[in-house]
Design a protein around this motif. Structure first.
Motif, PDB file in Angstrom:
ATOM      1  N   GLY A   1      -8.830   4.850  -2.245  1.00  0.00           N
ATOM      2  CA  GLY A   1      -8.744   4.314  -0.845  1.00  0.00           C
ATOM      3  C   GLY A   1      -9.160   5.215   0.281  1.00  0.00           C
TER       4      GLY A   1
ATOM      5  N   ASP B   1      -4.180   3.686  -0.800  1.00  0.00           N
ATOM      6  CA  ASP B   1      -4.638   3.419  -1.954  1.00  0.00           C
ATOM      7  C   ASP B   1      -5.626   1.959  -1.967  1.00  0.00           C
ATOM      8  OD1 ASP B   1      -2.421   1.744  -1.326  1.00  0.00           O
ATOM      9  OD2 ASP B   1      -1.618   2.224  -3.358  1.00  0.00           O
TER      10      ASP B   1
ATOM     11  N   SER C   1       0.808  -1.193  -0.065  1.00  0.00           N
ATOM     12  CA  SER C   1      -0.069   0.062   0.083  1.00  0.00           C
ATOM     13  C   SER C   1       0.778   1.264  -0.169  1.00  0.00           C
ATOM     14  CB  SER C   1      -0.980  -0.111   1.281  1.00  0.00           C
ATOM     15  OG  SER C   1      -0.066  -0.160   2.427  1.00  0.00           O
TER      16      SER C   1
ATOM     17  N   ASP D   1      -7.655   7.709  -5.359  1.00  0.00           N
ATOM     18  CA  ASP D   1      -7.495   6.405  -6.079  1.00  0.00           C
ATOM     19  C   ASP D   1      -8.348   5.565  -5.547  1.00  0.00           C
ATOM     20  OD1 ASP D   1      -5.355   7.150  -7.467  1.00  0.00           O
ATOM     21  OD2 ASP D   1      -3.766   6.980  -5.803  1.00  0.00           O
TER      22      ASP D   1
END
Length: 389
Positions: A366, A315, A269, A364
Protein backbone atom coordinates in the motif's frame (compact mmCIF):
# COMPACT_ATOMS: atom_id res chain seq x y z
CA UNK A 1 49.96 39.14 -9.52
CA UNK A 2 49.73 42.53 -7.86
CA UNK A 3 46.54 44.39 -8.78
CA UNK A 4 47.01 47.39 -11.04
CA UNK A 5 44.73 50.37 -11.59
CA UNK A 6 43.54 48.89 -14.88
CA UNK A 7 42.97 45.53 -13.17
CA UNK A 8 40.82 47.12 -10.44
CA UNK A 9 39.05 49.37 -12.93
CA UNK A 10 38.10 46.39 -15.10
CA UNK A 11 36.60 44.75 -12.05
CA UNK A 12 34.49 47.82 -11.26
CA UNK A 13 33.42 48.06 -14.91
CA UNK A 14 32.20 44.46 -14.75
CA UNK A 15 29.75 45.32 -11.96
CA UNK A 16 26.12 45.84 -13.04
CA UNK A 17 25.78 48.38 -10.20
CA UNK A 18 26.54 52.05 -10.86
CA UNK A 19 29.67 52.96 -8.87
CA UNK A 20 31.29 56.33 -8.18
CA UNK A 21 34.06 57.37 -5.80
CA UNK A 22 33.79 60.78 -4.11
CA UNK A 23 36.51 62.71 -2.36
CA UNK A 24 36.00 64.34 1.02
CA UNK A 25 34.27 67.33 -0.55
CA UNK A 26 31.84 65.23 -2.58
CA UNK A 27 33.56 65.59 -5.93
CA UNK A 28 33.43 62.55 -8.22
CA UNK A 29 36.94 61.24 -8.87
CA UNK A 30 36.00 57.92 -10.48
CA UNK A 31 33.00 56.27 -12.14
CA UNK A 32 32.61 52.79 -13.57
CA UNK A 33 31.15 51.87 -16.95
CA UNK A 34 27.64 51.28 -15.59
CA UNK A 35 27.54 54.77 -14.07
CA UNK A 36 28.62 56.37 -17.34
CA UNK A 37 26.25 54.24 -19.46
CA UNK A 38 23.30 55.12 -17.26
CA UNK A 39 24.07 58.81 -17.52
CA UNK A 40 24.31 58.62 -21.30
CA UNK A 41 21.05 56.64 -21.61
CA UNK A 42 19.29 59.10 -19.30
CA UNK A 43 20.57 62.12 -21.23
CA UNK A 44 22.63 63.43 -18.29
CA UNK A 45 25.48 65.73 -19.35
CA UNK A 46 28.97 64.64 -18.20
CA UNK A 47 29.35 67.85 -16.18
CA UNK A 48 26.17 66.91 -14.26
CA UNK A 49 27.24 63.49 -13.10
CA UNK A 50 30.66 62.57 -14.42
CA UNK A 51 34.19 62.82 -13.06
CA UNK A 52 34.91 66.31 -11.76
CA UNK A 53 31.28 66.96 -10.82
CA UNK A 54 30.41 67.63 -7.20
CA UNK A 55 27.86 64.93 -6.55
CA UNK A 56 26.61 66.55 -3.35
CA UNK A 57 25.81 69.74 -5.26
CA UNK A 58 23.90 67.73 -7.85
CA UNK A 59 21.87 66.08 -5.12
CA UNK A 60 21.27 69.39 -3.34
CA UNK A 61 19.99 70.89 -6.58
CA UNK A 62 17.44 68.15 -7.08
CA UNK A 63 13.79 69.02 -6.52
CA UNK A 64 13.21 65.43 -5.37
CA UNK A 65 13.28 64.66 -1.64
CA UNK A 66 15.33 61.55 -2.45
CA UNK A 67 18.18 63.78 -3.66
CA UNK A 68 18.18 65.68 -0.37
CA UNK A 69 18.17 62.45 1.61
CA UNK A 70 21.07 61.07 -0.43
CA UNK A 71 23.17 64.20 0.11
CA UNK A 72 22.52 64.22 3.86
CA UNK A 73 23.47 60.55 4.15
CA UNK A 74 26.69 60.89 2.15
CA UNK A 75 27.74 63.94 4.17
CA UNK A 76 27.16 62.04 7.42
CA UNK A 77 29.34 59.19 6.15
CA UNK A 78 32.09 61.53 4.95
CA UNK A 79 32.11 63.34 8.30
CA UNK A 80 32.47 60.08 10.21
CA UNK A 81 29.04 60.46 11.80
CA UNK A 82 27.84 57.19 10.27
CA UNK A 83 29.68 54.01 9.39
CA UNK A 84 27.57 53.57 6.27
CA UNK A 85 24.36 54.83 4.69
CA UNK A 86 21.79 53.25 2.41
CA UNK A 87 18.29 53.96 1.24
CA UNK A 88 15.92 52.80 -1.49
CA UNK A 89 14.29 55.10 -4.00
CA UNK A 90 12.14 54.91 -7.15
CA UNK A 91 13.57 55.76 -10.56
CA UNK A 92 10.79 55.19 -13.07
CA UNK A 93 11.26 55.58 -16.81
CA UNK A 94 8.64 56.63 -19.35
CA UNK A 95 7.76 53.01 -20.18
CA UNK A 96 8.78 50.97 -17.14
CA UNK A 97 9.12 51.17 -13.39
CA UNK A 98 12.43 50.97 -11.56
CA UNK A 99 13.80 51.05 -8.03
CA UNK A 100 17.36 51.36 -6.76
CA UNK A 101 19.23 51.14 -3.49
CA UNK A 102 22.01 53.64 -2.89
CA UNK A 103 24.82 52.62 -0.55
CA UNK A 104 27.56 54.97 0.70
CA UNK A 105 30.66 53.50 2.37
CA UNK A 106 33.69 55.47 3.60
CA UNK A 107 37.30 54.35 3.21
CA UNK A 108 40.80 55.80 3.48
CA UNK A 109 43.53 55.64 0.83
CA UNK A 110 46.99 57.22 1.27
CA UNK A 111 45.64 59.26 4.17
CA UNK A 112 42.86 60.70 2.03
CA UNK A 113 39.18 60.13 2.85
CA UNK A 114 36.82 58.87 0.16
CA UNK A 115 33.24 57.66 -0.09
CA UNK A 116 32.24 54.77 -2.35
CA UNK A 117 28.74 55.38 -3.72
CA UNK A 118 26.92 52.49 -5.37
CA UNK A 119 23.43 52.35 -6.89
CA UNK A 120 22.07 48.79 -7.14
CA UNK A 121 19.04 47.91 -9.26
CA UNK A 122 16.41 46.30 -6.98
CA UNK A 123 13.50 46.51 -9.41
CA UNK A 124 13.00 42.76 -9.63
CA UNK A 125 12.88 42.44 -5.84
CA UNK A 126 10.38 45.29 -5.51
CA UNK A 127 8.12 43.83 -8.19
CA UNK A 128 8.21 40.44 -6.48
CA UNK A 129 7.36 42.08 -3.15
CA UNK A 130 4.42 43.84 -4.77
CA UNK A 131 3.27 40.59 -6.33
CA UNK A 132 3.50 38.85 -2.95
CA UNK A 133 1.46 41.61 -1.29
CA UNK A 134 -1.18 41.43 -4.02
CA UNK A 135 -1.40 37.66 -3.69
CA UNK A 136 -1.67 37.93 0.10
CA UNK A 137 -4.54 40.41 -0.27
CA UNK A 138 -6.24 38.12 -2.77
CA UNK A 139 -5.84 35.17 -0.41
CA UNK A 140 -7.28 37.20 2.46
CA UNK A 141 -10.25 38.18 0.31
CA UNK A 142 -10.67 34.54 -0.71
CA UNK A 143 -10.54 33.44 2.92
CA UNK A 144 -13.19 36.01 3.81
CA UNK A 145 -15.36 34.74 0.96
CA UNK A 146 -15.04 31.17 2.22
CA UNK A 147 -15.48 32.02 5.89
CA UNK A 148 -18.53 34.23 5.61
CA UNK A 149 -20.04 34.63 2.14
CA UNK A 150 -20.14 30.88 1.48
CA UNK A 151 -20.23 29.33 4.93
CA UNK A 152 -23.26 31.29 6.15
CA UNK A 153 -25.64 30.31 3.31
CA UNK A 154 -24.21 26.79 3.47
CA UNK A 155 -25.21 26.57 7.15
CA UNK A 156 -28.75 27.64 6.23
CA UNK A 157 -28.90 25.03 3.46
CA UNK A 158 -27.59 22.34 5.82
CA UNK A 159 -30.29 23.13 8.37
CA UNK A 160 -33.00 23.00 5.70
CA UNK A 161 -31.73 19.69 4.26
CA UNK A 162 -31.58 18.14 7.71
CA UNK A 163 -35.16 19.23 8.33
CA UNK A 164 -36.15 17.72 4.98
CA UNK A 165 -34.41 14.46 5.84
CA UNK A 166 -36.15 14.32 9.22
CA UNK A 167 -39.55 15.05 7.59
CA UNK A 168 -39.02 12.26 5.07
CA UNK A 169 -38.28 9.81 7.85
CA UNK A 170 -41.32 10.93 9.87
CA UNK A 171 -43.57 10.57 6.86
CA UNK A 172 -42.14 7.21 5.94
CA UNK A 173 -41.23 8.52 2.49
CA UNK A 174 -37.63 7.30 2.53
CA UNK A 175 -37.19 4.61 -0.08
CA UNK A 176 -36.58 1.20 1.46
CA UNK A 177 -34.59 -0.29 -1.41
CA UNK A 178 -31.25 1.07 -0.23
CA UNK A 179 -31.55 4.31 -2.20
CA UNK A 180 -30.86 7.43 -0.17
CA UNK A 181 -33.67 9.87 0.38
CA UNK A 182 -33.61 13.32 -1.20
CA UNK A 183 -32.77 14.91 2.15
CA UNK A 184 -29.95 12.44 2.83
CA UNK A 185 -28.43 12.98 -0.61
CA UNK A 186 -28.66 16.73 -0.19
CA UNK A 187 -27.05 16.59 3.26
CA UNK A 188 -24.20 14.49 1.92
CA UNK A 189 -23.52 16.97 -0.90
CA UNK A 190 -23.60 19.93 1.46
CA UNK A 191 -21.27 18.17 3.89
CA UNK A 192 -18.88 17.64 1.00
CA UNK A 193 -19.03 21.34 0.21
CA UNK A 194 -18.30 22.15 3.86
CA UNK A 195 -15.26 19.86 3.81
CA UNK A 196 -13.94 21.58 0.68
CA UNK A 197 -14.39 24.99 2.29
CA UNK A 198 -12.57 23.85 5.44
CA UNK A 199 -9.72 22.42 3.37
CA UNK A 200 -9.41 25.58 1.28
CA UNK A 201 -9.25 27.71 4.43
CA UNK A 202 -6.40 25.58 5.77
CA UNK A 203 -4.53 26.08 2.49
CA UNK A 204 -4.85 29.87 2.46
CA UNK A 205 -4.48 30.56 6.19
CA UNK A 206 -1.74 28.18 7.34
CA UNK A 207 1.42 29.98 8.47
CA UNK A 208 4.69 28.86 10.04
CA UNK A 209 4.25 27.29 13.48
CA UNK A 210 6.31 29.23 16.02
CA UNK A 211 5.08 27.68 19.28
CA UNK A 212 4.23 23.98 18.89
CA UNK A 213 2.74 22.03 21.77
CA UNK A 214 3.39 18.51 22.99
CA UNK A 215 0.54 16.44 21.52
CA UNK A 216 -0.22 12.80 22.24
CA UNK A 217 -0.44 11.26 18.80
CA UNK A 218 -2.97 8.61 19.86
CA UNK A 219 -5.41 11.30 21.03
CA UNK A 220 -4.92 13.31 17.84
CA UNK A 221 -5.45 10.17 15.76
CA UNK A 222 -8.71 9.31 17.54
CA UNK A 223 -10.05 12.83 17.09
CA UNK A 224 -9.11 12.93 13.40
CA UNK A 225 -10.55 9.47 12.74
CA UNK A 226 -13.88 10.54 14.22
CA UNK A 227 -14.16 13.33 11.62
CA UNK A 228 -13.60 11.08 8.60
CA UNK A 229 -16.17 8.88 6.90
CA UNK A 230 -14.30 5.60 7.38
CA UNK A 231 -16.88 3.07 6.15
CA UNK A 232 -15.50 -0.38 7.07
CA UNK A 233 -11.83 0.66 7.25
CA UNK A 234 -9.83 -0.15 10.40
CA UNK A 235 -7.14 1.84 12.15
CA UNK A 236 -4.33 0.76 14.47
CA UNK A 237 -1.61 2.67 16.31
CA UNK A 238 1.56 0.61 16.75
CA UNK A 239 3.02 2.60 19.62
CA UNK A 240 1.92 5.70 21.54
CA UNK A 241 4.13 8.73 21.10
CA UNK A 242 4.22 12.45 21.66
CA UNK A 243 4.99 14.96 18.91
CA UNK A 244 5.51 18.70 19.07
CA UNK A 245 3.00 20.30 16.74
CA UNK A 246 0.14 22.72 16.37
CA UNK A 247 -2.79 20.53 17.53
CA UNK A 248 -5.29 21.92 15.01
CA UNK A 249 -2.96 21.61 12.03
CA UNK A 250 -1.89 18.13 13.07
CA UNK A 251 -5.58 17.20 13.12
CA UNK A 252 -6.06 18.50 9.57
CA UNK A 253 -2.98 16.58 8.42
CA UNK A 254 -4.20 13.30 9.92
CA UNK A 255 -7.76 13.74 8.64
CA UNK A 256 -6.54 14.19 5.09
CA UNK A 257 -4.14 11.26 5.26
CA UNK A 258 -6.95 9.07 6.62
CA UNK A 259 -9.42 10.33 4.02
CA UNK A 260 -6.90 9.66 1.26
CA UNK A 261 -6.29 6.11 2.52
CA UNK A 262 -9.98 5.26 2.89
CA UNK A 263 -10.87 6.64 -0.55
CA UNK A 264 -8.02 4.93 -2.43
CA UNK A 265 -7.24 1.74 -0.51
CA UNK A 266 -10.63 0.18 -1.16
CA UNK A 267 -13.21 -1.53 1.03
CA UNK A 268 -12.07 -3.00 4.32
CA UNK A 269 -8.73 -1.21 4.18
CA UNK A 270 -6.41 -1.39 7.18
CA UNK A 271 -4.58 1.80 8.14
CA UNK A 272 -1.59 1.74 10.47
CA UNK A 273 0.34 4.49 12.28
CA UNK A 274 3.70 3.93 13.91
CA UNK A 275 6.89 5.70 15.01
CA UNK A 276 9.88 6.27 12.73
CA UNK A 277 13.22 5.59 14.36
CA UNK A 278 15.89 8.19 13.71
CA UNK A 279 17.99 7.01 10.78
CA UNK A 280 21.29 7.41 12.62
CA UNK A 281 19.97 5.33 15.51
CA UNK A 282 18.67 2.64 13.18
CA UNK A 283 22.02 2.36 11.40
CA UNK A 284 24.21 2.23 14.51
CA UNK A 285 21.89 0.56 16.98
CA UNK A 286 22.21 3.57 19.28
CA UNK A 287 19.91 6.41 20.05
CA UNK A 288 20.26 9.67 18.20
CA UNK A 289 19.67 13.34 18.92
CA UNK A 290 19.82 16.04 16.30
CA UNK A 291 20.28 19.77 16.28
CA UNK A 292 17.80 22.24 17.72
CA UNK A 293 16.07 22.60 14.35
CA UNK A 294 13.13 20.32 15.05
CA UNK A 295 14.86 16.94 15.09
CA UNK A 296 14.63 14.60 18.11
CA UNK A 297 16.18 16.04 21.27
CA UNK A 298 16.67 14.97 24.86
CA UNK A 299 13.77 15.20 27.27
CA UNK A 300 15.69 17.45 29.65
CA UNK A 301 17.17 14.59 31.67
CA UNK A 302 19.77 13.50 29.12
CA UNK A 303 17.69 10.68 27.65
CA UNK A 304 17.15 10.58 23.90
CA UNK A 305 14.02 9.29 22.25
CA UNK A 306 15.54 7.92 19.04
CA UNK A 307 12.24 8.81 17.30
CA UNK A 308 12.09 11.46 14.60
CA UNK A 309 8.57 11.12 13.27
CA UNK A 310 5.79 8.74 12.34
CA UNK A 311 4.31 6.97 9.34
CA UNK A 312 0.76 6.45 8.08
CA UNK A 313 0.28 3.48 5.77
CA UNK A 314 -2.53 1.46 4.22
CA UNK A 315 -2.85 -1.90 2.50
CA UNK A 316 -4.29 -0.64 -0.77
CA UNK A 317 -2.77 -0.53 -4.25
CA UNK A 318 -0.17 2.10 -3.34
CA UNK A 319 0.94 5.16 -5.32
CA UNK A 320 2.94 4.72 -8.54
CA UNK A 321 6.45 6.24 -8.34
CA UNK A 322 5.65 8.50 -11.31
CA UNK A 323 2.84 10.17 -9.33
CA UNK A 324 4.60 10.61 -6.00
CA UNK A 325 5.92 14.12 -6.66
CA UNK A 326 2.66 15.43 -8.11
CA UNK A 327 0.29 14.18 -5.42
CA UNK A 328 1.15 17.09 -3.11
CA UNK A 329 0.26 19.70 -5.73
CA UNK A 330 -2.89 21.69 -5.03
CA UNK A 331 -5.67 20.57 -7.36
CA UNK A 332 -4.04 17.27 -8.35
CA UNK A 333 -6.37 14.30 -7.97
CA UNK A 334 -7.02 10.94 -9.60
CA UNK A 335 -10.56 10.86 -8.25
CA UNK A 336 -13.24 12.45 -10.43
CA UNK A 337 -15.05 13.63 -7.31
CA UNK A 338 -11.96 14.80 -5.45
CA UNK A 339 -11.00 18.40 -4.75
CA UNK A 340 -7.25 17.87 -5.02
CA UNK A 341 -6.77 19.71 -1.72
CA UNK A 342 -6.18 16.80 0.66
CA UNK A 343 -2.51 15.99 0.18
CA UNK A 344 -1.76 19.64 -0.64
CA UNK A 345 -2.95 20.40 2.89
CA UNK A 346 -0.68 17.67 4.24
CA UNK A 347 2.24 19.29 2.45
CA UNK A 348 1.28 22.77 3.71
CA UNK A 349 1.09 21.58 7.31
CA UNK A 350 4.43 19.80 6.95
CA UNK A 351 6.04 23.00 5.62
CA UNK A 352 4.51 25.07 8.43
CA UNK A 353 6.24 22.81 10.98
CA UNK A 354 9.50 22.57 8.99
CA UNK A 355 9.07 18.79 8.76
CA UNK A 356 9.54 16.59 5.71
CA UNK A 357 7.13 14.15 4.08
CA UNK A 358 7.87 11.36 1.65
CA UNK A 359 5.87 8.60 -0.01
CA UNK A 360 7.00 5.02 -0.39
CA UNK A 361 5.57 1.50 -0.47
CA UNK A 362 4.16 -0.11 2.64
CA UNK A 363 5.23 -3.65 3.50
CA UNK A 364 1.95 -4.98 2.12
CA UNK A 365 2.21 -2.91 -1.04
CA UNK A 366 0.00 0.00 0.00
CA UNK A 367 0.92 3.67 0.31
CA UNK A 368 3.17 4.73 3.16
CA UNK A 369 3.57 8.40 4.11
CA UNK A 370 6.62 9.11 6.28
CA UNK A 371 6.79 12.37 8.25
CA UNK A 372 10.20 13.18 9.67
CA UNK A 373 12.40 15.90 11.19
CA UNK A 374 10.09 16.55 14.12
CA UNK A 375 10.55 16.54 17.87
CA UNK A 376 9.00 13.25 18.94
CA UNK A 377 9.01 10.94 21.94
CA UNK A 378 8.18 7.26 22.16
CA UNK A 379 5.69 6.89 25.04
CA UNK A 380 6.07 3.12 25.03
CA UNK A 381 9.38 3.65 26.81
CA UNK A 382 7.99 3.93 30.32
CA UNK A 383 11.38 4.80 31.80
CA UNK A 384 11.36 8.17 30.11
CA UNK A 385 9.31 11.32 30.31
CA UNK A 386 8.09 13.23 27.23
CA UNK A 387 9.99 16.39 26.25
CA UNK A 388 8.89 19.60 27.89
CA UNK A 389 7.86 22.80 26.11
Amino acid sequence: MAPTNSFVGAGFDALPARVAILDGDGEIVYTNQSWESFGTAAGIAPDSGGVGTNYLSVCDGSTDQDGTEAAEGIRAVAAGEREAFSFEYPCHGPSEEGWYMMEATPYTHEQEEYVLVMHVDITERRLLERQARDQAEQMEAFATLLSHDLRNPLAVAMAQSQSLEAAEIDCGSAIGDGTDSVGSTLCSSLERMETIIDDALVLVKTEAVDRPSAVQLTTAVENAWSHVRTDDATLSVVSPMTVHADPSLLGHLLENLFRNAVEHAGEGSAIEIGPLEAQAAAETGTEWAGESTGRPVTDGTGDRSGIEGFYVQDDGAGIPPSDRERIFESGYTTDAGGSGFGLAIVNRVVDAHDWTVSVTDAEDGGARFELRDMIAFDQSRTDRRPPHD
